[in-house]
Design an enzyme around this catalytic site. Structure first.
Site, mmCIF file in Angstrom:
data_model
loop_
_atom_site.group_PDB
_atom_site.id
_atom_site.type_symbol
_atom_site.label_atom_id
_atom_site.label_comp_id
_atom_site.label_asym_id
_atom_site.label_seq_id
_atom_site.Cartn_x
_atom_site.Cartn_y
_atom_site.Cartn_z
ATOM 1 N N GLU A 137 0.833 -1.210 0.000
ATOM 2 C CA GLU A 137 0.000 0.000 0.000
ATOM 3 C C GLU A 137 0.867 1.261 0.000
ATOM 4 O O GLU A 137 0.571 2.234 -0.687
ATOM 5 C CB GLU A 137 -0.923 0.024 1.231
ATOM 6 N N THR A 190 -6.188 7.335 -6.108
ATOM 7 C CA THR A 190 -6.181 7.518 -4.647
ATOM 8 C C THR A 190 -5.548 8.856 -4.268
ATOM 9 O O THR A 190 -6.008 9.528 -3.348
ATOM 10 C CB THR A 190 -5.408 6.365 -3.974
HETATM 11 P P1 ADP Z 1 -7.626 0.703 -5.189
HETATM 12 O O1 ADP Z 1 -8.364 1.628 -4.276
HETATM 13 O O2 ADP Z 1 -8.530 0.058 -6.156
HETATM 14 O O3 ADP Z 1 -6.693 -0.247 -4.487
HETATM 15 P P2 ADP Z 1 -5.358 2.279 -5.646
HETATM 16 O O4 ADP Z 1 -5.479 3.612 -6.278
HETATM 17 O O5 ADP Z 1 -5.036 2.186 -4.212
HETATM 18 O O6 ADP Z 1 -6.690 1.562 -6.037
HETATM 19 O O7 ADP Z 1 -4.266 1.434 -6.390
HETATM 20 C C1 ADP Z 1 -4.197 1.436 -7.746
HETATM 21 C C2 ADP Z 1 -2.803 1.867 -8.180
HETATM 22 O O8 ADP Z 1 -1.861 0.884 -7.791
HETATM 23 C C3 ADP Z 1 -2.738 1.975 -9.685
HETATM 24 O O9 ADP Z 1 -1.928 3.091 -10.002
HETATM 25 C C4 ADP Z 1 -2.035 0.706 -10.108
HETATM 26 O O10 ADP Z 1 -1.284 0.830 -11.300
HETATM 27 C C5 ADP Z 1 -1.114 0.446 -8.925
HETATM 28 N N1 ADP Z 1 -0.801 -0.986 -8.745
HETATM 29 C C6 ADP Z 1 0.430 -1.532 -8.643
HETATM 30 N N2 ADP Z 1 0.350 -2.863 -8.483
HETATM 31 C C7 ADP Z 1 -0.970 -3.172 -8.476
HETATM 32 C C8 ADP Z 1 -1.675 -4.391 -8.355
HETATM 33 N N3 ADP Z 1 -1.053 -5.560 -8.234
HETATM 34 N N4 ADP Z 1 -3.018 -4.325 -8.360
HETATM 35 C C9 ADP Z 1 -3.659 -3.146 -8.496
HETATM 36 N N5 ADP Z 1 -3.046 -1.959 -8.642
HETATM 37 C C10 ADP Z 1 -1.701 -1.964 -8.634
#
Ligand code: ADP
Length: 322
Positions: A137, A190
């Site tokens: 995260e 985010t």
């Molecule tokens: P969510 O709230 O759906 O988790 P986030 O904004 O926290 O979305 O995370 C999405 C971001 O994390 C995107 O920029 C994405 O490219 C990056 N990311 C990196 N690795 C992953 C992964 N394994 N799964 C999802 N998002 C990922």
């Protein structure tokens, strides 16, 4: 299949659920997993000293560079702490779009650390694994948040009471509680969702907010849906994030006047969710909100779910032939 102490596996497949977080007044501290949506990760030992992302399916628009993908990053942190030089290949299947507000990245981090922990003979408990998933995260959101990864790994409603030291409290979900999650298929990053929130709040608002958090916990313990719904009112994030989600306020009105007990944004959106006291009610709320949302001409997905109680689970273990 039960793993005996001396048996090692070459590969393992695990499922980590998507999560609703920011349960209203529980901004940044209360979340729960839903059933039937999330990430499936298959992990294999490889013969290199590194962690590789070898396949991404479902929503494939995420980095495969192991330094940029949360799954490999979280596993690397775990291997570092074990001083292990074993490498792993990860195949990721995503059923929730990244940037959903439903913990898409958290599902990946959770599944990856549970999978590799399993292959290493479980050196860590599920609770300990939360620390490594939080590193995932931190990679994408700039902070070590646990309000998605803790419920994704542990299951149930989770309160992150403190980070230093990490203190995770399980809150029993009311037996009859169902949720209707509505996910407009647009992405809200985010960092944007976070940037619209004030970094200071007035004392009178803070007093109201912590009154609500207390009320929410009491409501969950006593299955008092009126108290849950009233106490979900959030003064910190919802008023600002609502502006980023087309049709949000209107859908909230429709849901609450058609039987939903509580309604708010999940994570930083665009997903939002209603709390209901039966499956039938959740279905009814889904019908009316879906009908109303059509005018926005934005595709959406819905989930009707209880609170998932299992968290991240091992689906299958693989041996090598010969
Ligand atoms: P969510 O709230 O759906 O988790 P986030 O904004 O926290 O979305 O995370 C999405 C971001 O994390 C995107 O920029 C994405 O490219 C990056 N990311 C990196 N690795 C992953 C992964 N394994 N799964 C999802 N998002 C990922």
């Amino acid at each position: 299949m039960k793993q005996s102490k001396n048996q090692t596996y070459q590969g393992v497949q695990v499922f980590a659920p998507a999560t609703v977080s920011n349960m209203g007044s529980g901004f940044d501290i209360i979340g729960f997993p839903i059933e039937g949506a999330g990430d499936t990760i298959t992990a294999y030992r490889n013969t290199t000293p590194d962690v590789r992302i070898v396949q991404v399916t479902g929503y494939s628009d995420i980095p495969t560079d192991p330094g940029k993908n949360v799954a490999s990053h979280a596993v690397r942190k775990m291997l570092e702490s074990l001083d292990s030089h074993q490498g792993f290949d990860l195949e990721i299947h995503k059923s929730v779009m990244p940037g959903s507000g439903l913990g898409s990245s958290a599902s990946s981090s959770a599944a990856a650390v549970v999978a590799v922990n399993e292959l290493l003979g479980r050196p860590y408990t599920k609770r300990e694994l939360v620390n490594f998933a939080m590193e995932g995260e931190a990679l994408v959101s700039g902070g070590k948040h646990a309000d998605n990864v803790a419920p994704a790994i542990l299951g149930g409603i989770v309160l992150v009471r403190s980070y230093n030291p990490l203190d995770i409290v399980n809150i029993p979900p009311p037996e009859s509680m169902w949720t209707m999650v509505f996910h407009p298929q647009i992405e809200i990053r985010t960092d944007l969702g976070r940037s619209v929130i004030m970094d200071r709040i007035a004392l009178k608002d803070a007093v109201k907010q912590w009154g609500n958090v207390g009320g929410l916990i009491a409501g969950l313990y006593t299955s008092n849906y009126d108290l849950i719904g009233d106490s979900m009112e959030d003064l910190v994030a919802e008023p600002y994030r609502a502006e980023l989600i087309p049709g949000y306020q209107e859908m909230k009105k429709v849901a609450l006047s058609n039987g939903a007990k509580g309604f708010t944004i999940s994570g930083s959106g665009p997903a939002f969710f209603a709390i209901c006291d039966s499956r039938e009610m959740a279905e009814q709320v889904k019908e009316v909100v879906s009908r109303e949302y059509e005018k926005h001409q934005i595709d959406f997905l819905t989930y009707i779910s209880r609170v998932d109680r299992s968290g991240t689970v091992v689906l299958e273990r693989f041996h090598v032939e010969g």
